[in-house]
Design an enzyme around this catalytic site. Structure first.
Site, PDB file in Angstrom:
ATOM      1  N   GLU A  91       0.817  -1.202   0.000  1.00 53.90           N
ATOM      2  CA  GLU A  91       0.000   0.000   0.000  1.00 53.90           C
ATOM      3  C   GLU A  91       0.861   1.267   0.000  1.00 53.90           C
ATOM      4  O   GLU A  91       1.949   1.299   0.560  1.00 53.90           O
ATOM      5  CB  GLU A  91      -0.866  -0.031   1.259  1.00 53.90           C
ATOM      6  CG  GLU A  91      -1.949   0.962   1.201  1.00 53.90           C
ATOM      7  CD  GLU A  91      -3.331   0.373   1.405  1.00 53.90           C
ATOM      8  OE1 GLU A  91      -3.481  -0.828   1.615  1.00 53.90           O
ATOM      9  OE2 GLU A  91      -4.255   1.157   1.346  1.00 53.90           O
ATOM     10  N   CYS A 104       3.778   8.054   1.254  1.00 53.13           N
ATOM     11  CA  CYS A 104       4.329   7.004   2.099  1.00 53.13           C
ATOM     12  C   CYS A 104       4.426   5.725   1.262  1.00 53.13           C
ATOM     13  O   CYS A 104       3.430   5.275   0.700  1.00 53.13           O
ATOM     14  CB  CYS A 104       3.376   6.831   3.280  1.00 53.13           C
ATOM     15  SG  CYS A 104       3.900   5.591   4.440  1.00 53.13           S
ATOM     16  N   CYS A 111       7.024  -8.108   6.543  1.00 55.91           N
ATOM     17  CA  CYS A 111       8.275  -7.654   7.165  1.00 55.91           C
ATOM     18  C   CYS A 111       8.781  -8.743   8.099  1.00 55.91           C
ATOM     19  O   CYS A 111       7.999  -9.367   8.813  1.00 55.91           O
ATOM     20  CB  CYS A 111       8.043  -6.361   7.950  1.00 55.91           C
ATOM     21  SG  CYS A 111       9.568  -5.710   8.691  1.00 55.91           S
ATOM     22  N   CYS A 115       8.017  -6.550  14.812  1.00 55.69           N
ATOM     23  CA  CYS A 115       7.774  -5.699  15.990  1.00 55.69           C
ATOM     24  C   CYS A 115       6.402  -6.007  16.591  1.00 55.69           C
ATOM     25  O   CYS A 115       5.438  -6.256  15.866  1.00 55.69           O
ATOM     26  CB  CYS A 115       7.848  -4.227  15.598  1.00 55.69           C
ATOM     27  SG  CYS A 115       9.468  -3.769  14.949  1.00 55.69           S
ATOM     28  N   CYS A 118       3.250  -3.853  15.556  1.00 55.85           N
ATOM     29  CA  CYS A 118       3.062  -3.590  14.120  1.00 55.85           C
ATOM     30  C   CYS A 118       2.332  -4.764  13.464  1.00 55.85           C
ATOM     31  O   CYS A 118       2.785  -5.905  13.554  1.00 55.85           O
ATOM     32  CB  CYS A 118       4.420  -3.373  13.462  1.00 55.85           C
ATOM     33  SG  CYS A 118       4.328  -3.220  11.668  1.00 55.85           S
ATOM     34  N   CYS A 342      -2.078   4.527  10.540  1.00 55.89           N
ATOM     35  CA  CYS A 342      -1.261   3.359  10.897  1.00 55.89           C
ATOM     36  C   CYS A 342      -2.110   2.232  11.461  1.00 55.89           C
ATOM     37  O   CYS A 342      -2.914   2.448  12.343  1.00 55.89           O
ATOM     38  CB  CYS A 342      -0.284   3.706  12.005  1.00 55.89           C
ATOM     39  SG  CYS A 342       0.634   5.175  11.743  1.00 55.89           S
TER      40      CYS A 342
END
Ligand code: SAH
Ligand code: SF4
Length: 374
Positions: A91, A104, A111, A115, A118, A342
């Site tokens: 995205e 962004c 990933c 984390c 996240c 986010c």
């Protein structure tokens, strides 16, 4: 094999053109057609020799990313979901402000850092994006927005790029650097190096390489003032603890003494948001380097088991930092009505795109790089 011209920075394109027996200035012309004018059709590139256009038609393509979904917020925020194949999607989010437009951009599908706060990290790693896939996000945003925003000839939509979408950019270094160079190139997007930001969870050796290869603005996702807590939030800290990370930041600034590092700090209720932790952060950062702090309101998702810090606690935390002379901003969230803030994207993507089970499983995380003073 057909070459994807979005994979090349200018030097790469010049080498590729060279292999066809074409001079460097031809590569410059082609690069400008692609990135400045947004041309995808070689026949439109009227100043290129016919013989070159014929070679391009058979040996090259401009591989744009298919748009799986596009959402526009009432506040002007635009969010694209790009299909990168095999059920993966990434995205990009465009955030317009009075003076500038920020895009962004994602660097990986998923990933590997994992984390705790996240949702991308919770989904795991799928694959690195290619240079062409990173640049295709900017190419699409810039050239589609020029039309939809009705910009004057020569005006640009994206003035600022932040590598804060899905993925850890410094774990995809080889693809990242040519993409950054294309963003900076005067024949490409012509962005100054202060208007291109790489955000990292702290891949120390790659921070050192970036300093040499392409020293753009650096944002470091810190999230904790001590190793014990950071180990539990950002697993990469076990490999590159805070002292090593800050030493790399100091070296980074030595190459650009008038710059500063932006530290990102996601405010997690009862975890990292006490006044005592704010003081510890001051002790950690103040003596060492020029920096700014960006406090990010956590966007919760069920699997994290974490909660957003109350606004008052964020203010108290910010005041400690500001009183110590550290410029501190609290990030505003934008695009709430299209769930572009986010950690908000996943459910929305699943609900609206219907783009297939695997794509729907992949949560997408876009932080909004818009800042408001605390
Ligand atoms: N991997 C890089 C860049 C992508 S993440 C990095 O970690 O820096 C970009 C930013 O979004 C990071 O600062 C990250 O901490 C933040 N972020 C991740 N999940 C979040 C969430 N649920 N709520 C708020 N910010 C989040
Ligand atoms: Fe990866 Fe950044 Fe998310 Fe951590 S915060 S899991 S490094 S995308």
């Amino acid at each position: 094999m057909t070459a994807n011209l979005l994979d090349f920075d200018l030097e790469g394109l010049a080498a590729w053109c060279g292999s066809l027996g074409e001079k460097r200035y031809r590569a410059v012309q082609l690069f400008r057609w692609i990135h400045q004018k947004g041309a995808a059709d070689f026949d439109r590139m009227s100043d290129l020799a016919k013989s070159l256009r014929a070679q391009l038609a058979t040996g090259a393509e401009l591989r744009a990313l298919p748009v799986a979904a596009e959402h526009r917020s009432a506040d002007g925020t635009v969010k694209w979901l790009f299909d990168v194949g095999a059920g993966d999607a990434v995205e990009s989010v465009y955030i317009p402000e009075a003076e500038r437009g920020t895009l962004c951009v994602s660097s990986q599908a998923g990933c590997a850092v994992g984390c705790r706060f996240c949702s991308t990290g919770h989904q795991g790693f799928s694959r690195n994006l290619t240079t062409g896939e990173i640049i295709a996000q900017l190419w699409h945003a810039e050239h589609s927005l020029r039309g939809t925003l009705g910009l004057a000839e020569g005006a640009r939509a994206v003035d600022n790029v932040v590598m804060m979408g899905m993925g850890e950019p410094l774990q995809n270094y080889a693809a990242l650097v040519p993409a950054l160079r294309t963003m900076l190139d005067d024949h490409g997007y012509g962005l100054s190096r202060r208007r291109v930001t790489v955000s990292t969870s702290g891949v120390v050796p790659m921070i050192d390489r970036l300093r040499v290869d392409c020293p753009v603005a650096l944002a470091v996702s810190l999230h904790a003032p001590d190793d014990a807590l950071r180990d539990s939030l950002v697993p990469l800290n076990r490999k590159y603890p805070i002292a090593e990370l800050l030493a790399a930041c100091v070296r980074y600034l030595e190459a650009a003494p008038r710059d500063f590092i932006t530290f990102e700090y996601c405010m997690l209720d009862g975890v990292n948001d006490s006044v005592g932790q704010a003081h510890a952060l001051v002790q950690l950062l103040k003596p060492r380097l020029a920096c700014k702090l960006n406090l990010i309101p956590f966007n919760p998702f069920p699997a994290s088991g974490l909660k957003r810090s109350p606004a008052e606690r964020v203010q108290d935390f910010a005041h400690v930092l500001q009183d110590a002379g550290i410029v501190t901003t609290v990030r505003k969230t934008r695009g709430d009505d299209i769930a572009a803030a986010c950690g908000q994207l996943a459910g929305e993507v699943q609900d609206r795109t219907g783009a297939g089970a695997r794509m729907a499983r992949r949560r997408v995380e876009i932080p909004i790089a818009l800042e408001g003073r605390a």
